[in-house]
Design an enzyme around this catalytic site. Structure first.
Site, PDB file in Angstrom:
ATOM      1  N   GLU A 154      14.236 -12.775   2.396  1.00  0.00           N
ATOM      2  CA  GLU A 154      13.960 -13.537   3.617  1.00  0.00           C
ATOM      3  C   GLU A 154      15.168 -14.337   4.070  1.00  0.00           C
ATOM      4  O   GLU A 154      15.096 -15.071   5.057  1.00  0.00           O
ATOM      5  CB  GLU A 154      12.748 -14.452   3.429  1.00  0.00           C
ATOM      6  N   CYS A 166      -5.276  -1.366   6.417  1.00  0.00           N
ATOM      7  CA  CYS A 166      -4.973  -2.211   5.268  1.00  0.00           C
ATOM      8  C   CYS A 166      -4.922  -3.667   5.710  1.00  0.00           C
ATOM      9  O   CYS A 166      -4.731  -3.971   6.886  1.00  0.00           O
ATOM     10  CB  CYS A 166      -3.682  -1.792   4.574  1.00  0.00           C
ATOM     11  N   CYS A 217       0.789  -1.244   0.000  1.00  0.00           N
ATOM     12  CA  CYS A 217       0.000   0.000   0.000  1.00  0.00           C
ATOM     13  C   CYS A 217       0.821   1.294   0.000  1.00  0.00           C
ATOM     14  O   CYS A 217       0.348   2.296  -0.533  1.00  0.00           O
ATOM     15  CB  CYS A 217      -1.041  -0.002   1.114  1.00  0.00           C
ATOM     16  N   ARG A 277       0.269 -17.991   1.090  1.00  0.00           N
ATOM     17  CA  ARG A 277       0.054 -18.409   2.482  1.00  0.00           C
ATOM     18  C   ARG A 277      -1.339 -19.040   2.652  1.00  0.00           C
ATOM     19  O   ARG A 277      -1.489 -20.018   3.366  1.00  0.00           O
ATOM     20  CB  ARG A 277       0.218 -17.216   3.422  1.00  0.00           C
ATOM     21  N   ARG A 319      10.637  -9.703  -0.782  1.00  0.00           N
ATOM     22  CA  ARG A 319      11.346  -9.512   0.478  1.00  0.00           C
ATOM     23  C   ARG A 319      12.541 -10.448   0.516  1.00  0.00           C
ATOM     24  O   ARG A 319      12.418 -11.618   0.131  1.00  0.00           O
ATOM     25  CB  ARG A 319      10.433  -9.832   1.674  1.00  0.00           C
ATOM     26  N   GLU A 348       1.433 -17.285   9.934  1.00  0.00           N
ATOM     27  CA  GLU A 348       0.588 -16.094   9.743  1.00  0.00           C
ATOM     28  C   GLU A 348       0.252 -16.027   8.263  1.00  0.00           C
ATOM     29  O   GLU A 348       1.137 -15.968   7.422  1.00  0.00           O
ATOM     30  CB  GLU A 348       1.356 -14.835  10.154  1.00  0.00           C
ATOM     31  N   ASN A 397      -3.251 -10.463   7.522  1.00  0.00           N
ATOM     32  CA  ASN A 397      -3.392  -9.553   8.651  1.00  0.00           C
ATOM     33  C   ASN A 397      -4.444  -8.493   8.335  1.00  0.00           C
ATOM     34  O   ASN A 397      -4.793  -8.261   7.175  1.00  0.00           O
ATOM     35  CB  ASN A 397      -2.059  -8.889   8.959  1.00  0.00           C
ATOM     36  N   GLU A 427      -3.933  -6.654  -1.657  1.00  0.00           N
ATOM     37  CA  GLU A 427      -3.855  -5.651  -0.598  1.00  0.00           C
ATOM     38  C   GLU A 427      -5.149  -4.850  -0.576  1.00  0.00           C
ATOM     39  O   GLU A 427      -5.583  -4.316  -1.594  1.00  0.00           O
ATOM     40  CB  GLU A 427      -2.662  -4.729  -0.845  1.00  0.00           C
ATOM     41  N   ARG A 450       7.262 -19.096   2.935  1.00  0.00           N
ATOM     42  CA  ARG A 450       8.087 -17.904   3.104  1.00  0.00           C
ATOM     43  C   ARG A 450       8.935 -17.734   1.860  1.00  0.00           C
ATOM     44  O   ARG A 450       9.908 -18.416   1.660  1.00  0.00           O
ATOM     45  CB  ARG A 450       8.963 -18.000   4.359  1.00  0.00           C
ATOM     46  N   ASP A 456      -3.310 -10.431  13.446  1.00  0.00           N
ATOM     47  CA  ASP A 456      -2.707 -11.449  12.592  1.00  0.00           C
ATOM     48  C   ASP A 456      -3.619 -12.662  12.545  1.00  0.00           C
ATOM     49  O   ASP A 456      -4.232 -13.025  13.547  1.00  0.00           O
ATOM     50  CB  ASP A 456      -1.352 -11.899  13.168  1.00  0.00           C
TER      51      ASP A 456
HETATM   52  P1  ATP Z   1       6.124 -13.026   8.885  1.00  0.00           P
HETATM   53  O1  ATP Z   1       6.079 -12.734  10.361  1.00  0.00           O
HETATM   54  O2  ATP Z   1       5.629 -14.385   8.519  1.00  0.00           O
HETATM   55  O3  ATP Z   1       7.455 -12.685   8.261  1.00  0.00           O
HETATM   56  P2  ATP Z   1       5.198 -10.443   8.283  1.00  0.00           P
HETATM   57  O4  ATP Z   1       4.738  -9.965   9.613  1.00  0.00           O
HETATM   58  O5  ATP Z   1       6.519 -10.043   7.798  1.00  0.00           O
HETATM   59  O6  ATP Z   1       5.073 -12.036   8.227  1.00  0.00           O
HETATM   60  P3  ATP Z   1       3.410  -8.689   6.969  1.00  0.00           P
HETATM   61  O7  ATP Z   1       4.460  -7.668   6.833  1.00  0.00           O
HETATM   62  O8  ATP Z   1       2.336  -8.515   7.964  1.00  0.00           O
HETATM   63  O9  ATP Z   1       4.093 -10.113   7.212  1.00  0.00           O
HETATM   64  O10 ATP Z   1       2.812  -8.980   5.513  1.00  0.00           O
HETATM   65  C1  ATP Z   1       1.442  -9.148   5.289  1.00  0.00           C
HETATM   66  C2  ATP Z   1       1.167 -10.459   4.619  1.00  0.00           C
HETATM   67  O11 ATP Z   1       2.019 -10.643   3.498  1.00  0.00           O
HETATM   68  C3  ATP Z   1       1.398 -11.692   5.479  1.00  0.00           C
HETATM   69  O12 ATP Z   1       0.297 -11.954   6.298  1.00  0.00           O
HETATM   70  C4  ATP Z   1       1.569 -12.754   4.432  1.00  0.00           C
HETATM   71  O13 ATP Z   1       0.306 -13.163   3.928  1.00  0.00           O
HETATM   72  C5  ATP Z   1       2.286 -12.019   3.321  1.00  0.00           C
HETATM   73  N1  ATP Z   1       3.742 -12.260   3.381  1.00  0.00           N
HETATM   74  C6  ATP Z   1       4.652 -11.533   4.043  1.00  0.00           C
HETATM   75  N2  ATP Z   1       5.885 -12.007   3.863  1.00  0.00           N
HETATM   76  C7  ATP Z   1       5.752 -13.094   3.045  1.00  0.00           C
HETATM   77  C8  ATP Z   1       6.685 -14.022   2.467  1.00  0.00           C
HETATM   78  N3  ATP Z   1       7.980 -13.931   2.692  1.00  0.00           N
HETATM   79  N4  ATP Z   1       6.190 -15.001   1.677  1.00  0.00           N
HETATM   80  C9  ATP Z   1       4.871 -15.088   1.421  1.00  0.00           C
HETATM   81  N5  ATP Z   1       3.955 -14.246   1.928  1.00  0.00           N
HETATM   82  C10 ATP Z   1       4.381 -13.246   2.733  1.00  0.00           C
HETATM   83 ZN    ZN Z   2      -0.683  -2.084   3.739  1.00  0.00          ZN
HETATM   84 MG    MG Z   3       8.357 -10.972   7.698  1.00  0.00          MG
END
Ligand code: ATP
Ligand code: ZN
Ligand code: MG
Length: 499
Positions: free
Chosen positions: A338, A458, A306, A465, A336, A429, A432, A355, A347, A416
């Site tokens: 990771e 948002c 967003c 996931r 990201r 997760e 959210n 979004e 992940r 979450d």
């Molecule tokens: P996590 O704790 O698992 O790393 P996050 O808190 O980093 O998650 P948010 O920043 O809240 O995740 O991102 C919102 C959403 O985006 C998550 O609920 C998930 O559905 C998705 N998401 C985030 N990171 C990933 C990833 N590395 N792979 C797949 N989906 C992801």
């Molecule tokens: Zn957002």
């Molecule tokens: Mg994360």
């Protein structure tokens, strides 16, 4: 000893010699500064003072001291203005200021060691006091670098306080137990079935027709259960995010270890790149070092989806009657880094997310987040039939700024959605719902006609996931899938066969 002490030594350069001005006159000026000018606004006994001064030809050397009120850099600014007036009477102008020493000392009884800090050339942490020696010029002082360093220290202190404690986590809702029909890792199963293949990049897959159809079924559910009944409209958000956006969204404070960085060529002149092309042609190796010299970073790939959309509203004022605004984006990938954390489709470094963004007055935004949560419960219960739970957690931006305590107010904050993966017993997760308070409207300077505060929320639905959770619990035998979901998905296409 006062709680905070500041010291600054500077040389003020003038356009002519100061030796013609009597020292009594200068002493008078200093007295005026110390008794009036540098005390203004400070409580009695507080403020700044000129501790020492000396005239050397066209230079005025001085040492300023202060407490937390009228800090020495503010004192210097006041002094400069007043000095310009004073010297003007003698037809002498100010040429510049050279900062020789800037030191601040404050109470600091943290037991952890501070690391390198920007603009700090030396630090000393002992006996409950922290002394910082700064490398700053007049420009840096004008930008209030010392004040911001103090804020940074405060944030670090606050963050350290919350670090030891586990992140705030509070169960809001838990579904009933559901039967599990699978005990293996769904990513492995999809690889075996040829539904997905590892792509060339890390944490990146190519999604075949079957799983893609499942992703699209998830999106159709969002349309039917949320977007249509709640009056959402679709938008297309940018997927390359510039630093200006991340400065406004707050991500610039901490995104660095997880960002995918994007660069542009410093020139698009083919000649500028000829050496690189030639090197590749004769070695078949891409010369990364040579490329790095010829590109510059402009930002990164979409991380949170967003933030870049707010540029659409940036600097605008909206009439109150169009609220609440409800839009969503599903136009591209999120990225990201990771690192070691990547695991199957759970992940990823490259993932797909829908979004959902809503904007309104505080009550509207909180109210709408509840509506969304009801819809999600309906989806997970009646359509996907999964076992899941909802938890109230510290949102990233509060955790990052050491404001974890704030989310306990339960107005702005994140819910979450987590579900168990039977094959590992771990919780994932999978989406959210966040009420972000006035964070984005404030950061992007968006206002309401009535002057009332604008809020936003948002919700990020991670398609991989959702799939990971659904397939981990329900498996690949469609007979075990809820009928409603089977109907939305339809037949799974078989396209490829290999010899
Ligand atoms: P996590 O704790 O698992 O790393 P996050 O808190 O980093 O998650 P948010 O920043 O809240 O995740 O991102 C919102 C959403 O985006 C998550 O609920 C998930 O559905 C998705 N998401 C985030 N990171 C990933 C990833 N590395 N792979 C797949 N989906 C992801
Ligand atoms: Zn957002
Ligand atoms: Mg994360």
């Amino acid at each position: 000893m006062t709680e905070m002490e500041f010291q600054l030594s500077a040389i003020i350069k003038c356009s002519g010699s100061l030796t013609g001005i009597s020292s009594a006159e200068i002493a008078d000026f200093v007295l005026y500064c110390n008794e009036t000018l540098l005390k203004k606004g400070a409580p009695k006994g507080g403020g700044a003072a000129i501790d020492w001064w000396n005239v050397a030809e066209e230079k005025l050397e001085l040492k300023l001291v202060s407490d937390r009120y009228v800090r020495v850099h503010d004192a210097l600014l006041r002094l400069k203005k007043e000095l310009a007036k004073f010297l003007g009477k003698h037809r002498i102008g100010l040429r510049g200021v050279e900062i020789q020493v800037y030191e601040m000392t404050l109470d600091w009884d943290e037991d952890w060691q501070l690391k390198k800090l920007p603009f700090v050339k030396q630090m000393n942490q002992e006996n409950g006091r922290l002394k910082l020696s700064l490398d700053v010029d007049e420009f840096a002082l004008g930008n209030r670098i010392p004040d911001r360093l103090l804020k940074l220290l405060g944030d670090k202190k606050e963050a350290a306080k919350w670090k030891g404690k586990s992140e705030h986590w509070e169960l809001l809702f838990e579904s009933e137990k559901k039967p599990y029909y699978f005990d293996k890792d769904p990513t492995e199963e999809m690889l075996n079935r040829g539904w997905i293949r590892h792509a060339a990049g890390r944490g990146q897959f190519i999604y075949g027709p079957q799983i893609t159809k499942i992703f699209r079924a998830f999106e159709r559910i969002l349309f039917d259960e949320i977007f249509t009944p709640l009056g959402y409209e679709e938008m297309i958000f940018p997927k390359l995010v510039t630093w200006d956006v991340w400065k406004r969204s707050g991500h610039a404070k901490g995104i660095y270890p997880e960002a995918y960085y994007v660069c542009t060529p410093k020139s698009r002149d083919p000649e500028y790149w000829e050496e690189v092309m030639d090197y590749y042609k004769v070695t078949n190796e891409v010369p990364l070092d040579m490329i790095m010299e010829r590109i510059e970073n402009v930002g990164g790939m979409c991380y949170a989806q967003c933030p870049p959309s707010w540029v659409f509203l940036q600097g605008k004022t909206m009439p109150d009657d169009i609220l609440p605004i409800k839009v969503f984006d599903r136009s591209g990938t999120s990225h990201r880094y990771e690192s070691g954390g990547i695991h199957g489709i759970e992940r990823l470094d490259e993932f797909h997310r829908v979004e959902i963004v809503w904007i309104g007055k505080k009550e509207q935004v909180i109210e709408h987040s509840k509506q969304l949560q009801d819809k999600y419960r309906h989806i997970f219960e009646e359509i996907l039939g999964i076992e899941w739970r909802e938890a109230w957690v510290t949102p990233w931006f509060m955790a990052q700024e050491g404001k974890a305590g704030l989310s306990e107010l339960k107005e702005a904050g994140t819910t979450d959605y987590e579900a168990v993966l039977p094959y590992s017993g771990k919780l994932l997760e999978f989406q959210n719902v966040s009420v972000n308070g006035n964070k984005y409207p404030k950061g992007f300077n968006v206002k309401l006609q009535s002057g009332e505060e604008l809020w936003s929320g948002c919700s990020g639905v991670g398609l991989q996931r959702w799939a990971a959770v659904f397939l981990a619990q329900k498996g690949f035998d469609r007979d075990n899938w809820p009928v409603k979901f089977r109907d939305v998905v339809g037949e799974l296409p078989e396209v490829f066969r290999f010899l």
